[in-house]
Design an enzyme around this catalytic site. Structure first.
Site, mmCIF file in Angstrom:
data_model
loop_
_atom_site.group_PDB
_atom_site.id
_atom_site.type_symbol
_atom_site.label_atom_id
_atom_site.label_comp_id
_atom_site.label_asym_id
_atom_site.label_seq_id
_atom_site.Cartn_x
_atom_site.Cartn_y
_atom_site.Cartn_z
ATOM 1 N N GLU A 18 -0.490 4.629 -6.743
ATOM 2 C CA GLU A 18 -0.131 3.418 -5.991
ATOM 3 C C GLU A 18 -1.368 2.664 -5.523
ATOM 4 O O GLU A 18 -2.302 3.251 -4.991
ATOM 5 C CB GLU A 18 0.716 3.841 -4.782
ATOM 6 C CG GLU A 18 1.183 2.673 -3.950
ATOM 7 C CD GLU A 18 2.229 3.095 -2.936
ATOM 8 O OE1 GLU A 18 3.215 3.760 -3.319
ATOM 9 O OE2 GLU A 18 2.054 2.782 -1.755
ATOM 10 N N THR A 48 1.809 -2.251 -3.714
ATOM 11 C CA THR A 48 2.521 -2.489 -2.453
ATOM 12 C C THR A 48 2.586 -3.990 -2.143
ATOM 13 O O THR A 48 1.913 -4.820 -2.771
ATOM 14 C CB THR A 48 1.851 -1.750 -1.274
ATOM 15 O OG1 THR A 48 0.529 -2.273 -1.112
ATOM 16 C CG2 THR A 48 1.793 -0.252 -1.518
#
Ligand SMILES: Cc1cc2nc3c(=O)[nH]c(=O)nc-3n(C[C@H](O)[C@H](O)[C@H](O)COP(=O)(O)OP(=O)(O)OC[C@H]3O[C@@H](n4cnc5c(N)ncnc54)[C@H](O)[C@@H]3O)c2cc1C
Length: 289
Positions: A18, A48
């Protein structure tokens, strides 16, 4: 571009990494360098979305660029707080046109400068409403949701939290990526708890490798994640020694990840903080067969 659910159908375990949208061009360059180093290890990447949509343009552009450069699915995080229904519909069309087929659907938290924000009648109040809107596009999108092994900080009980996860599954969610945790028993208890209420979704554990103990304490406060005593005992004595913290962080992460893999976890999702190391060292040390 593939949906991650197509990968899940073929692989009992996936490894994902991520990223967050950086604030500077140098940070962006480092993100792409890290992605290049991890692309051979990754089944998919995530990017994100800044609180309240603050990074919406950057997130979108990074997702598009990562998919183009590495031909890997990238999960676009999408929070609905401070987004009106019309805007969400437009964004979903934009995702479709850009071949973005994977979304992590969240309500999100109110932005720091507006912590008491309350949604109006023309905005979704909960993540399950966003999931329903995404499912209006049939099976075009694979939909992930966050999971909270210790319960969402604002949900009164863990049992209620499990039921809300079931509501998200019924609304059309396909998989779960969990909040970080350090005691694997917290994950195993979460898995048992949600299975009991009928949640059958893939529950991918979210892993943070400890490299900065004081920062970790702050972060865990904001997301209400417990730092177990065995972690405190390992890291407190070396909190002002970055080298030793990092070494212990790698050692612990390898133990934690191997235990998860040995106990039937469907892979690992690393919060890599846009850095190649130490995640590469941890990944390479794992017995993944
Ligand atoms: C893997 C992961 C990735 C994340 N990525 C991001 C990101 O990219 N950007 C970002 O800003 N934040 C991100 N976060 C943080 C996340 O936005 C916050 O934890 C947020 O509070 C989560 O909301 P939710 O999606 O669970 O919302 P919801 O499920 O809507 O829950 C929000 C609140 O509503 C309540 N609730 C939920 N369902 C119901 C229901 N059916 N009826 C009544 N009440 C209900 C819950 O108790 C909870 O208190 C991430 C967290 C994780 C674990």
């Amino acid at each position: 571009m593939k949906k991650v659910t197509e990968i899940f159908d073929q692989k009992p375990r996936t490894f994902s990494f991520e990223f967050f949208p950086p604030k500077t061009p140098k940070g962006l360059e480092r993100l792409y360098q890290t992605a290049e180093a991890l692309a051979g290890k990754a089944d998919f990447f995530n990017v994100t979305y800044g609180a309240g949509g603050s990074s919406s343009k950057a997130t979108f552009e990074i997702v598009v660029e990562l998919q183009k450069r590495f031909n890997l699915p990238v999960v676009h995080h999408f929070t609905c707080i401070k987004h009106k229904y019309d805007e969400i519909r437009q964004r979903l069309e934009q995702f479709k046109q850009a071949d973005i087929k994977n979304i992590l659907a969240l309500r999100g938290d109110p932005p720091a400068d507006d912590p008491d924000y309350v949604q109006g009648p023309d905005e979704p109040h909960y993540a399950y409403e966003l999931i329903r809107m995404i499912r209006e596009h049939g099976d075009f999108f694979a939909i992930g949701v966050p999971g909270f092994p210790e319960g969402h900080p604002n949900t009164p009980t863990k049992e209620l939290d499990s039921k809300y996860l079931k509501v998200k599954q019924d609304a059309g969610a396909d998989f779960v990526i969990t909040q970080l945790f350090f005691d694997n028993n917290i994950y195993y208890e979460f898995r048992d708890r949600v299975r009991k209420v009928g949640v059958t979704l893939r529950l991918i554990p979210g892993i943070l490798i400890i490299t900065d103990y004081p920062k970790l304490i702050d972060f865990c406060k904001t997301c209400s994640a417990t730092i177990p005593d065995f972690i405190k005992e390992r890291f407190e004595p070396v909190a002002d020694n970055p080298e030793e913290t990092r070494k212990r962080g790698i050692d612990w992460a390898i133990q934690q990840c191997q235990d998860l893999l040995d106990n039937g976890c469907p892979g690992l999702h690393f919060y890599c903080l846009n850095k190649t190391e130490p995640v590469t060292t941890v990944y390479n040390a794992l017995d993944k067969d």
